[in-house]
Design an enzyme around this catalytic site. Structure first.
Site, PDB file in Angstrom:
ATOM      1  N   GLU A  91    -125.439  62.042 -54.994  1.00 16.19           N
ATOM      2  CA  GLU A  91    -125.302  61.051 -56.047  1.00 16.19           C
ATOM      3  C   GLU A  91    -126.655  60.676 -56.627  1.00 16.19           C
ATOM      4  O   GLU A  91    -126.808  60.477 -57.817  1.00 16.19           O
ATOM      5  CB  GLU A  91    -124.614  59.802 -55.486  1.00 16.19           C
TER       6      GLU A  91
ATOM      7  N   GLU B 192    -134.712  48.523 -55.861  1.00 15.48           N
ATOM      8  CA  GLU B 192    -135.543  47.915 -54.813  1.00 15.48           C
ATOM      9  C   GLU B 192    -135.419  48.736 -53.524  1.00 15.48           C
ATOM     10  O   GLU B 192    -136.418  49.034 -52.866  1.00 15.48           O
ATOM     11  CB  GLU B 192    -135.114  46.463 -54.567  1.00 15.48           C
TER      12      GLU B 192
END
Lengths: 332, 381, 332, 381
Positions: D244, D363
């Protein structure tokens, strides 16, 4: 397609890395910056022996056959080791003289190229723009200048140069060449050759910038692993981690642009590589300085040798803004 | 809410402008970070002092004009707009003097301040130590009690101006067995030419000795050069670093003048629209900093105190200063690397690069803003 | 100098805040976005009663005497509470009509201003630029349009409008007014009055943007304190802390620009305030979305009401780029 | 090192270009996030499948062309350059299909892949749960053993496409007493219209139901719809999220085409030089992403694996996509807010905003880059 260095290319890179690691380049840079080109000239000769200066010249000129990928790999190593001197200019001169020779004007190449390829003669080059300064005019044996003449560009052997001006990078010694001097070439052929020189110069500068960016990042990663504050390595702080992650991102996406530009030599690819590599080197220098803190702001730490290279290299031979403008002008 | 000036303020500003127009040297002085430039800047301080412009916010008895904060801000605007030289006495005036006003004795103030203001004694700061950068509580240099004073031993570093300065101030560990690391510290002043002091200048990126390492070997400091009570050094120093990061370290006038210079450069270079937004942001930022400072000064004048907002101030000017200089370099293109280029952009750029590092790194400042102003949880970094 | 709100100004702000807090503005916005202006009109009437729409009108027009600081304070509250409708346009219309009246053409003000000041009549305004769309033409009682005519600008009462186009902020319902309509004013006086209207519009939009930025930051700070991942509040991660610290920095330096512009009404100050406040609101929206994660990306969370306001508000009545260009053109 | 194409690759590319020129709809299809648009996009998938262009890298027996990674990249370049529609089957083709190839049975592949490729069965992903965003190991939805299969109970959220899709795939806790939180999870496929499934569409910022919450109450899943061994779900899913985030989620062709459209917009809008650098950066970035991907594909073709570099890839495209769209909005000025404006920049912008959030927030990706590629210390965040 196999967009990866070959085994031979990796071997070449490794041998150059070994040569440079053994050469204590930081002290070579410091001497060069202080106006003593001796150690730099000695290193120059070893690099010539390794073939570094023959990569932009065809075999007909006793070069290695115009190998832009190898040149990019080599100049990346030169950047990683902060080698001083008119490196980009040497690639540009080689390309310029070879182009003239290929196009039917072999005299300047015959006269000047042999010394360049063997490293016996250090050359530098100024082209229009950038305030008319030429890098290392003082330390070079041959100072070539391209200027607009009455009927087109003219290539001359500068008869001398003015005082050396201080640069943000003390290893870059800039001076204005004296006007006049022997005319070596002129006309539309020269204009083409200058275009070719600028392309090779951008490739060389971009590759060097990638090497500078990588070394700044490597040194900073090593530093933040060992420097402790508040009882822990500063490399465990997320702000430090993320800044270095962003730096790596910039470097990892600039590098393929440089190799891609070496393969196509297309002006837009070269401009993209120069802009991205220059910005990556500068971003890497800002991160390196900030994360080293005060110690990074001192000239005595070897880090400064790379820190100071980044910004001038970013702007020489086409600032990012100039490169961006050219990319859009050329975009289909 | 208003931005009005009184007639007295206008008169004060006009007097400053007139004096500066008559006295500011036509040519820039040599760099502050050279022996020659240091001497020239001392002379300039003496001239400022003779006109009573060296420390306008001090009481008249110490050579000032008792100016309130709004007059000080007005003076700074005029000072930088006039193209006047950088202040070699800045460390003393903005860091040591407030400490002396708050914690020193009247004897110390009378002895030290006038000499500071006329550039006769230039002060260096001696805060950091090699292992204590952002983490000042881990200081190790010590002061040992002796007859009539203290003996300093240890090492300080990043001492700005110390290569050429006369005296220095800092905190030293006087109680090595204090239960917590920021207890048992004492605030002291010492002579950089006293026996036992070795000053090793450190070259910054351009090689100029903008700071120094100090090696101290039983350097005698008389009791009269202790500020406040022994053992209270941390508390006193924190009020100083509060000032250092607060209203006084970088005056808005400095950036208003720099933004004007940048607009001039942009026009000289043909108004390149690629850099237009950044040039405009320099103008906007200088005005924002001026108005932010007016608001802070208004709160201060109304009895408020500078708290963690001083971290916002420091973040703003230090990032602003770098962006301003980067924009100038962008406009200069390939010539930007020439540090002797007219306008001093190259040296200004090198100076600006230190901004996010000193007086508390910007990483620390952002932690402070997040924890103290936004109330985010402490502890993990 | 006392560059701080007075006690009266603080009281005014607090009373508005209380009024809006009691008005369930999120459901007002949702109705407005769905094409039901009812709750919005009711709120509008309460705001008019509180004097919000009389702050740009002189006493001679039954206004409160042109109080730009109070207007800025009030519009900041409107932004903090995401109040929908042609708020900026109302300030602009008031300034425009008052200016015409002061300069000797009182008829349009006499006819239209009373309804605006009491909140009985909702007005909107389009000026040249921005593709010719007018905000909330559908929900307004009076649609004013300034267009270039043969001999200068013309102010007309639009006879109708085209279909409502979707905006990034569904509470902003944009439509093109139909051409023609009754002529209310024209000529150089109108040109001046339009200049005045744009100045007040920028002040109002900038103040609203500051309020939007503040509320996005406040909601995000509250969220990161309670949302846990990996066993701790995400507000304890340094990357989260630093992003919010930077957001606060942008807001805290935009706010004084807005108050300063209110005090001077100088075009360069207004442009600076509009640019900085718009950028702060947008930066705050980006941080709010990122730090909320997926939940922030949904329209059902009330956060979306502010998130979607930020970008259109940044660009309406002068994009940051337009404002920056004007600042440089006006710089001495 | 080379960037050469074989004659076969050129012929493949030419065939794709020709087919696309003849088949790509002249007008853009309605938004994928509406019922009407979803149906139109299904029809387009069927047309692609009929031409055998729906899943070029699959073996021919499942409707593909057995294209290697370089041909797939070439196809994607042609596909997006031709202005072809977004792919409603993307979740299935780029997330589920690689899992079936690596961990599924041949029976599952034969049953599932062709239906997926012709848009007859559209797949949604069912990864996240309300309390498990970045922290996937804390999943709580469970599958309980029953006769001939499993019963799913729990809640999933942020299920892309689920508002209109037919089936979904995800991992469920099958061993609640497993010693570590990412053990005892099983990879399952289920029907979104099966008894016990409630789909609650969630509107994204523009109100369109781009994803949904799934409430599962004893939903029966036959054994044939378990992928791999029960209890191995985490390992299998990690290889899928590797994909992905890796080479396949956003193809360079997409951004090359977007950058071309941006340059056209910039020219239409008068070549504003204020935005020039950012327009150029979009061109540079698309080329960088293309070459970075070629290098990765070369390593992959030479037997290498995608590791933490996939985090670099995800950081790059997600930030790039937002910058590209922000630049377009900048060029459009005050009109940018109109989401029905020609060019689809508004809807593209809203879609791009999700990039730094999903498939592992940026992040988290920066943490991974710092720890795994740079070797910085783990633990504190």
């Amino acid at each position: 397609m196999r967009f990866l260095p070959t085994a031979e290319q990796r071997d070449f890179t490794r041998s150059l890395d070994a040569l440079l690691t053994a050469s204590d380049t930081p002290s070579v840079v410091r001497s060069w910056s202080a106006g003593d080109p001796g150690p730099g000239r000695a290193l120059w000769a070893r690099l010539a022996e390794a073939g570094v200066f023959a990569l932009a010249a065809p075999e007909a000129q006793d070069g290695m056959g115009r190998l832009p990928v190898e040149l990019a790999l080599a100049y990346r190593e030169l950047g990683r080791h902060a080698v001083p001197g008119p490196l980009v200019e040497t690639a540009a001169v080689t390309a310029l003289l070879s182009h003239l020779a290929d196009a039917g004007d072999p005299a300047p190449a015959k006269r000047l190229l042999p010394g360049v390829l063997t490293g016996e003669s250090v050359v530098t080059l100024g082209v229009p723009g950038g305030g008319g300064y030429v890098l290392d005019a003082e330390g070079a044996d041959v100072v070539l200048v391209v200027k607009a003449g009455a009927t087109g560009p003219e290539l001359r052997l500068a008869p001398g140069h003015g005082p050396v001006h201080p640069s943000l990078d003390p290893a870059r010694r800039l001076a204005r060449p004296d006007p006049g001097g022997e005319l070596l070439a002129a006309g539309p052929l020269l204009a083409e050759a200058v275009g070719c020189a600028v392309r090779w110069a951008r490739l060389a500068a971009a590759a060097q910038a990638v090497g500078v960016a990588e070394e700044l990042l490597r040194r900073t990663v090593a530093y933040v692993k060992q420097r402790t504050q508040f009882g822990v390595p500063i490399g465990s702080f997320q702000a430090v981690k993320h800044r270095l992650a962003d730096t790596l991102l910039a470097v990892e996406f600039a590098r393929p642009l440089v190799y891609g530009a070496a393969l196509t030599l297309a002006p837009a690819d070269l401009a993209a590589a120069k802009a991205a590599a220059g910005e990556a080197a500068y971003a890497s220098s800002r991160a390196a300085l900030q994360l080293h803190g005060a110690i990074g702001y001192t000239e005595e730490l070897d880090l400064s040798l790379w820190l100071r290279k980044a910004r001038p290299l970013r702007d020489a031979w086409g600032t990012p803004a100039e490169c961006r403008a050219e990319i859009l002008a050329a975009h289909p | 809410m208003d931005l009005d000036h009184t007639a007295e303020e206008d008169a004060f500003r006009a007097e400053a402008r007139e004096w500066l127009a008559a006295h500011v040297p036509d040519a820039p002085l040599p760099s502050l970070e050279t022996a020659e430039g240091f001497a020239a800047h001392r002379e300039w301080e003496a001239e400022l002092y003779a006109g009573r412009w060296s420390a306008v916010s001090w009481p008249e008895r110490f050579g000032g004009r008792g100016a309130d904060i709004f007059r000080w801000l007005a003076f700074e605007e005029e000072y930088w707009a006039a193209g006047a030289p950088g202040r070699v006495s800045q460390n003393g005036i903005s860091l040591l003097a407030p400490t002396l006003f708050d914690h020193g004795s009247e004897e110390q103030r009378a002895r030290i301040l006038p000499e500071m203001a006329r550039g006769a004694v230039v002060w260096a700061q001696a805060w950091s130590e090699p292992e204590a950068g952002s983490d000042l509580a881990s200081l190790r240099s010590r002061a040992v009690r002796t007859d009539g004073g203290w003996l300093l031993t240890g090492q300080k570093t990043w001492s700005s101006r110390a290569a050429f300065a006369d005296r220095a101030f800092g905190i030293f560990r006087t109680d090595p067995v204090a239960p917590r690391p920021h207890q048992g510290l004492t605030y002291l002043m010492f002579d950089l030419r006293a026996p036992g002091v070795t000053v090793r200048p450190i070259g910054r990126l351009d090689g100029r000795p903008a700071f120094a390492e100090l090696f101290l070997d039983e350097v005698f400091v008389p009791d009269e050069d202790v500020i406040g009570e022994p053992g209270q050094g941390w508390r006193i120093a924190m009020s100083t670093t509060g000032d250092e990061r607060g209203l006084t370290l970088r005056s808005p006038g400095r950036f208003l003048a720099a933004a004007d210079r940048l607009v001039r450069l942009w026009r000289e270079r043909g108004e390149d629209r690629g850099a237009r937004d950044r040039v405009a942001d320099a103008v906007i930022g200088a005005r924002a900093y001026q108005l932010f400072t007016y608001a802070g000064a208004s709160r201060f004048a109304a009895g408020g105190e500078m708290g963690a907002e001083s971290s916002l101030n420091k973040l703003f000017w230090s990032e602003y200063d770098i962006e301003l200089h980067e924009t100038a370099l962008e406009l200069l293109g390939a010539e930007a690397e020439l540090t002797d280029l007219a306008g001093g952009w190259g040296e200004g750029y090198i100076f600006a690069l230190a901004g996010p590092i000193y007086a508390g790194t910007n990483e620390i400042q952002r932690d402070i803003v997040a924890e103290r102003l936004l109330g985010l949880p402490k502890g993990r970094r």
